[in-house]
Design an enzyme around this catalytic site. Structure first.
Site, PDB file in Angstrom:
ATOM      1  N   SER A 159     -13.968  -2.488  -3.513  1.00  0.00           N
ATOM      2  CA  SER A 159     -13.971  -2.035  -4.744  1.00  0.00           C
ATOM      3  C   SER A 159     -14.982  -2.185  -5.791  1.00  0.00           C
ATOM      4  O   SER A 159     -16.125  -1.441  -5.170  1.00  0.00           O
ATOM      5  CB  SER A 159     -12.681  -2.559  -5.217  1.00  0.00           C
ATOM      6  OG  SER A 159     -12.101  -1.703  -6.560  1.00  0.00           O
ATOM      7  N   GLU A 185     -14.107   6.019  -0.472  1.00  0.00           N
ATOM      8  CA  GLU A 185     -12.926   5.393  -0.973  1.00  0.00           C
ATOM      9  C   GLU A 185     -12.889   5.652  -2.366  1.00  0.00           C
ATOM     10  O   GLU A 185     -13.736   5.449  -2.959  1.00  0.00           O
ATOM     11  CB  GLU A 185     -12.298   4.501  -0.194  1.00  0.00           C
ATOM     12  CG  GLU A 185     -12.930   3.256  -0.523  1.00  0.00           C
ATOM     13  CD  GLU A 185     -12.509   2.649  -1.795  1.00  0.00           C
ATOM     14  OE1 GLU A 185     -10.998   2.609  -2.140  1.00  0.00           O
ATOM     15  OE2 GLU A 185     -13.064   2.052  -2.498  1.00  0.00           O
ATOM     16  N   HIS A 202      -8.233   1.036  -1.029  1.00  0.00           N
ATOM     17  CA  HIS A 202      -7.241   0.592  -1.722  1.00  0.00           C
ATOM     18  C   HIS A 202      -5.869   1.100  -1.054  1.00  0.00           C
ATOM     19  O   HIS A 202      -4.904   1.893  -1.887  1.00  0.00           O
ATOM     20  CB  HIS A 202      -7.098   0.996  -3.232  1.00  0.00           C
ATOM     21  CG  HIS A 202      -8.341   0.546  -3.923  1.00  0.00           C
ATOM     22  ND1 HIS A 202      -9.665   1.045  -3.654  1.00  0.00           N
ATOM     23  CD2 HIS A 202      -8.476  -0.393  -4.843  1.00  0.00           C
ATOM     24  CE1 HIS A 202     -10.484   0.397  -4.455  1.00  0.00           C
ATOM     25  NE2 HIS A 202      -9.636  -0.332  -5.295  1.00  0.00           N
TER      26      HIS A 202
END
Length: 307
Positions: free
Chosen positions: A111, A209, A278
């Site tokens: 992330s 992502e 995620h």
């Protein structure tokens, strides 16, 4: 730059836990730490892990000191991030990359940690690991066993072979290609553009992502990557999980329409459907090592990230 692999872990080793971005959920974090202890590891928490400074886990200097301190600590063999959120880009320019280069060790997270993955790899050559974090993933009560199982790659060198036995895969552009695996969160990759740490995608397998972004925002970011040449420079494109990237307005293109459009514009071998990001399970992978994509067999092979 030469690929610098960190040393593998052994039971009894000490791992450091830091929060270089936002503060973690402390209840989840404690469960995540117990998971590491269950692997036979000792845990040392950074000084700012439980601090709160708005949406940051302490000041920039406190978070930077934790990062430097864990790399300098001879007892610590790996650094595991508590969570993402926001904040690693704020400290990237002040990191002493010589400390990292001279004390190579495992760094694990994803992330917002994408900015650290990119900066550290390009400044030092160190292989880092894109994987689920303690407070935001591993410490949750419903964490998938596969997410936990991928931590075992830190103990013994082994390649990852990703096929449809893990998740359904869709070929967007056919072709067989190899290159160092890089990437991570799309928002963070785009935020590196125009900086000292601008992501280098040339002849690399680019994984992307994201989470909680409207299709319109994904369109904007992919367009920026495309116009900057980053998609065309890549040897191949890997589409991870785009969690809750749903439209909040009546008129919208779908996420699949947007991703397919830009991937086909780039016209590089590409596959979609990887459970990386995620998501639950989240399949952890090392960044900076060689990987091979075979679209005919819908197979991705990733070299070990440790020595």
């Amino acid at each position: 730059m030469t690929c610098l692999k960190p040393k593998h872990l052994q039971k009894g080793d000490t791992v450091g836990v830091i929060a270089p971005a936002s503060p973690p959920n402390l209840e989840n974090l404690e469960r995540g730490i117990q998971f590491l202890i269950g692997l036979g590891l000792n845990v040392k928490k950074g000084k700012s892990v439980e601090k709160i400074n708005g949406y940051l886990a302490g000041t920039d200097l406190e978070r930077l000191d934790d990062l430097h301190g864990m790399f300098l600590d001879k007892e610590v063999k790996a650094i595991i991030c508590a969570c993402g959120g926001y904040g690693t880009g704020r400290i990237a320019a002040n990191i002493d990359y010589e400390i990292i280069r001279n004390n190579p060790k495992i760094l694990w997270g994803y992330s917002d940690i994408t900015f650290l993955h990119t900066a550290i790899r390009q400044e030092t050559g160190l292989v880092t690991f894109h994987g689920p974090m303690l407070g935001s993933d591993i410490g949750k009560v419903d964490t998938h066993p596969l997410s936990k199982e991928r931590f075992l790659q830190l103990f013994s060198p082994a390649k990852l072979t990703y096929t449809e036995e893990i998740s359904p895969l869709e070929v967007l552009v056919e072709g067989d290609v190899s290159g160092p695996l890089i990437g991570g969160n799309l928002s963070l990759l785009v935020s590196s553009l125009g900086t000292r740490f601008e992501v280098d995608t040339k002849e690399k397998l680019l994984l992307i992502e994201d989470v909680n972004e409207e299709p319109r925002a994904i369109d904007r970011m992919l367009n920026q990557l495309y116009m900057s040449g980053k998609l065309e420079e890549a040897s191949g494109i890997l589409i991870g999980d785009f969690c809750d990237c749903l439209p909040k307005r009546d008129l919208s293109l779908t996420l699949d329409e947007i991703i397919d459009y830009y991937v086909k514009l780039a016209n590089k071998p590409a596959i979609k459907g990887l459970q990386i990001g995620h998501c639950n399970p989240h399949i952890a992978v090392p960044f900076g090592v060689q990987a091979t994509l075979n679209t005919t067999e819908k197979r991705l092979i990733v070299d070990s990230g440790i020595k």
